[in-house]
Motif scaffolding. Structure first.
Motif, mmCIF file in Angstrom:
data_model
loop_
_atom_site.group_PDB
_atom_site.id
_atom_site.type_symbol
_atom_site.label_atom_id
_atom_site.label_comp_id
_atom_site.label_asym_id
_atom_site.label_seq_id
_atom_site.Cartn_x
_atom_site.Cartn_y
_atom_site.Cartn_z
ATOM 1 N N ASN A 260 10.939 8.210 1.519
ATOM 2 C CA ASN A 260 9.913 7.303 1.029
ATOM 3 C C ASN A 260 10.263 5.913 1.564
ATOM 4 O O ASN A 260 11.399 5.465 1.414
ATOM 5 C CB ASN A 260 9.947 7.380 -0.516
ATOM 6 N N ILE A 261 9.314 5.261 2.214
ATOM 7 C CA ILE A 261 9.561 3.904 2.718
ATOM 8 C C ILE A 261 8.808 2.895 1.869
ATOM 9 O O ILE A 261 7.593 3.023 1.659
ATOM 10 C CB ILE A 261 9.150 3.758 4.203
ATOM 11 N N LEU A 274 11.987 0.245 11.754
ATOM 12 C CA LEU A 274 13.229 0.844 12.258
ATOM 13 C C LEU A 274 13.567 2.124 11.495
ATOM 14 O O LEU A 274 13.992 3.120 12.088
ATOM 15 C CB LEU A 274 14.389 -0.158 12.152
ATOM 16 N N LEU A 275 13.372 2.102 10.177
ATOM 17 C CA LEU A 275 13.629 3.288 9.355
ATOM 18 C C LEU A 275 12.656 4.411 9.723
ATOM 19 O O LEU A 275 13.046 5.579 9.858
ATOM 20 C CB LEU A 275 13.492 2.901 7.870
ATOM 21 N N HIS A 276 11.394 4.036 9.894
ATOM 22 C CA HIS A 276 10.365 4.980 10.333
ATOM 23 C C HIS A 276 10.761 5.644 11.663
ATOM 24 O O HIS A 276 10.659 6.865 11.814
ATOM 25 C CB HIS A 276 9.044 4.206 10.469
ATOM 26 N N LEU A 307 1.582 3.644 11.011
ATOM 27 C CA LEU A 307 2.517 4.132 12.039
ATOM 28 C C LEU A 307 2.546 5.667 12.020
ATOM 29 O O LEU A 307 2.367 6.288 10.972
ATOM 30 C CB LEU A 307 3.916 3.544 11.829
ATOM 31 N N PRO A 308 2.810 6.281 13.198
ATOM 32 C CA PRO A 308 2.569 7.724 13.335
ATOM 33 C C PRO A 308 3.399 8.644 12.457
ATOM 34 O O PRO A 308 2.928 9.704 12.054
ATOM 35 C CB PRO A 308 2.853 7.992 14.822
ATOM 36 N N ASN A 309 4.661 8.286 12.131
ATOM 37 C CA ASN A 309 5.491 9.215 11.346
ATOM 38 C C ASN A 309 5.232 9.111 9.835
ATOM 39 O O ASN A 309 5.886 9.784 9.051
ATOM 40 C CB ASN A 309 6.979 9.023 11.658
#
Ligand code: OSB
Ligand code: MG
Length: 369
Positions: A260-261, A274-276, A307-309
Motif C-alpha cells: 500500500n503506498i 521510487l517505491l512504486h 502510475l502503471p504499477n
C-alpha cells in the motif's frame, strides 16, 4: 521554482460518518494544509498526520512544529530545479515523513501549475482514470456492516476493504461472504495482531480475500515474513513501509506480496514513485492508500495513482463519503463503473474554496522569503 511564501493552516472538519479502526473511533479530521507560492501561483499539500499518534508517531501538532520550526526555514527563499529535489533537501530531519510530504507535494502542485500541466504528467502517470475502492470501518453490528457494504457495492466501487481487530474478524468476513458471495474483498488490521494469532488468521484463508493489510506491529518485518509463510492470504504492508530501504527489506524477507503506498507515510510523491518502481521491479503490485483526506490530498492521491504499477483499486474514494461539503468544488465523484476521472486542469486540477478553508481554519502561520 523559488519558494517565496509558505503558509500553514491547521484545519478541522467533521466527518460525514464516524470512522473506526482497531485503534478507535473518530468523528472529525484535523490536518495541516501547506501552501507554497511563487509569483502569485500557489501549490497546495495536505499533511495526513491526525490529531492522535495511533496510526503513526506523527500528529497534527508534531507536524506543525516540524513544519514551522524546521522545514519552513529550509525551503522558504530557496530555489529548486525540480520538486524531486525537495525530499533530499530535508534529509537532515529524521523521520517526520508526513510533515515533509505535505511540503514536497505542495511543491509538485506548484511546479505542475507553473508548467501548466496536470500533476500526473509531471509524475509520469499513464492513466486518465483510476479504479476506486472503499475502506469500511468497524461497525456496531454485522447487520450494519452488511448494509454499508451493500451501499458501496451498489455505488460501483471496485473492491471493499473492511477494518478488522480481534473479536471483529472471522465472523465479519464470514457474514459478508454468506450475504454477498464472491466479490473483491480485503481486510485491514492496523497492527492489531501478533504472530501468536497466526493459526487464527489462517482461518481467513477459506474466504478468498485479496489480501490482509498490516496484521502485525508497525515496525515488525520479521514476523510478517513468518506469518506470510503460514497463511495463504497475501500480506499487504501499510504502516511498516516508511522508506524505500524498509520496502527492500520487506520484499527480500518475503514479508509482503502487495504494498500500500501513501505518500505521507514515505515522504511525498518522489519517494512514492521510487517505491512504486521498486515494487514493479519485484513483481509486487501496489495500490494507493487513503488517510481520510480532504479533496486536496485526495486530488494528489488520484494523480499519483495513475502510475502503471498501481494495478489494484485503492482507498481513494468519493469526497462525499468523508466531508460535505469538501474543501474543493466540484467534489471528487466516483462513476457508476467504480472509476474516478483524473482532474484535467494544471497541478492537482481542483478548485479550492477559500471560504470553506477559512471557516475550517483553527490556526494560521506564514513565512516569507
Ligand atoms: O490503515 O489504511 C489505513 C484511514 C486512516 C488511517 C489509516 C488507514 C485509513 C483507512 C481509510 O483505511 C482510507 C480512506 O478511506 O481514506
Ligand atoms: Mg491500512
Amino acid at each position: 521554482m523559488r519558494i517565496e511564501r509558505l503558509e500553514l493552516r491547521l484545519l478541522k472538519l467533521p466527518l460525514v460518518r464516524f470512522f473506526e479502526t482497531s485503534f478507535g473511533r473518530i468523528h472529525d479530521r484535523s490536518f495541516v494544509l501547506v501552501v507554497l507560492e511563487q509569483d502569485g501561483i500557489a501549490g497546495c499539500g495536505e499533511c495526513v498526520a491526525d490529531a492522535n499518534p495511533f496510526y503513526s508517531a506523527e500528529t497534527t501538532r508534531t507536524a506543525w512544529h516540524i513544519l514551522h520550526d524546521f522545514i519552513a526555514p529550509m525551503v522558504v527563499g530557496r530555489t529548486f530545479d525540480h520538486p524531486r529535489d525537495v525530499y533530499g533537501a530535508l534529509q537532515a530531519i529524521r523521520g517526520h515523513n508526513m510533515a515533509k510530504a505535505a511540503v514536497e507535494m505542495a511543491a509538485w502542485d506548484l511546479f505542475a501549475r507553473q508548467q501548466n500541466v496536470p500533476l500526473r504528467h509531471a509524475l509520469g502517470g499513464t492513466r486518465s482514470a483510476i479504479e476506486s475502492g472503499v475502506s469500511i470501518g468497524i461497525q456496531d453490528s454485522l447487520e450494519e456492516l452488511a448494509e454499508r457494504v451493500a451501499v458501496e457495492r451498489d455505488a460501483g466501487y471496485r473492491r471493499v476493504k473492511i477494518k478488522i481487530k480481534p473479536g471483529w474478524d472471522i465472523r465479519a468476513v464470514d457474514h459478508l461472504r454468506a450475504t454477498f458471495g464472491a466479490f473483491p474483498l480485503m481486510v485491514d488490521a492496523n497492527a492489531a495482531y501478533t504472530l501468536e494469532d497466526a493459526a487464527h488468521l489462517a482461518e481467513l484463508d477459506r474466504f478468498d480475500l485479496m489480501m490482509i493489510e498490516q496484521p502485525l506491529e508497525y515496525d515488525d518485518i520479521r514476523d510478517h515474513a513468518r506469518l506470510q509463510a503460514r497463511i495463504g492470504t497475501p500480506v499487504c504492508l501499510d504502516e511498516s513501509i516508511h522508506s524505500i530501504r524498509v520496502a527492500e527489506e520487506a520484499i527480500e524477507a518475503g514479508a509482503c506480496r502487495i504494498i500500500n503506498i501513501k505518500p505521507g507515510r514515505v515522504g511525498g510523491h518522489r519517494q512514492s514513485v521510487l517505491l512504486h518502481d521498486l515494487a514493479a521491479r519485484h513483481g509486487i503490485p501496489v495500490w494507493h492508500g487513503g488517510m481520510l483526506e480532504s479533496g486536496i490530498g485526495r486530488a494528489h492521491n488520484i494523480h499519483l495513482s495513475t502510475l502503471p504499477n498501481f494495478s489494484l483499486p485503492g482507498d481513494v474514494a468519493a469526497s462525499r463519503r468523508y466531508f460535505a461539503p469538501d474543501l474543493i468544488d466540484p467534489e471528487i465523484t466516483v462513476r457508476a463503473d467504480g472509476t474516478i476521472a483524473v482532474p484535467e486542469g494544471a497541478g492537482i486540477g481542483v478548485h479550492i474554496v477559500a471560504d470553506r478553508v477559512a471557516a475550517a481554519t483553527q490556526e494560521r502561520a506564514e513565512l516569507r522569503a
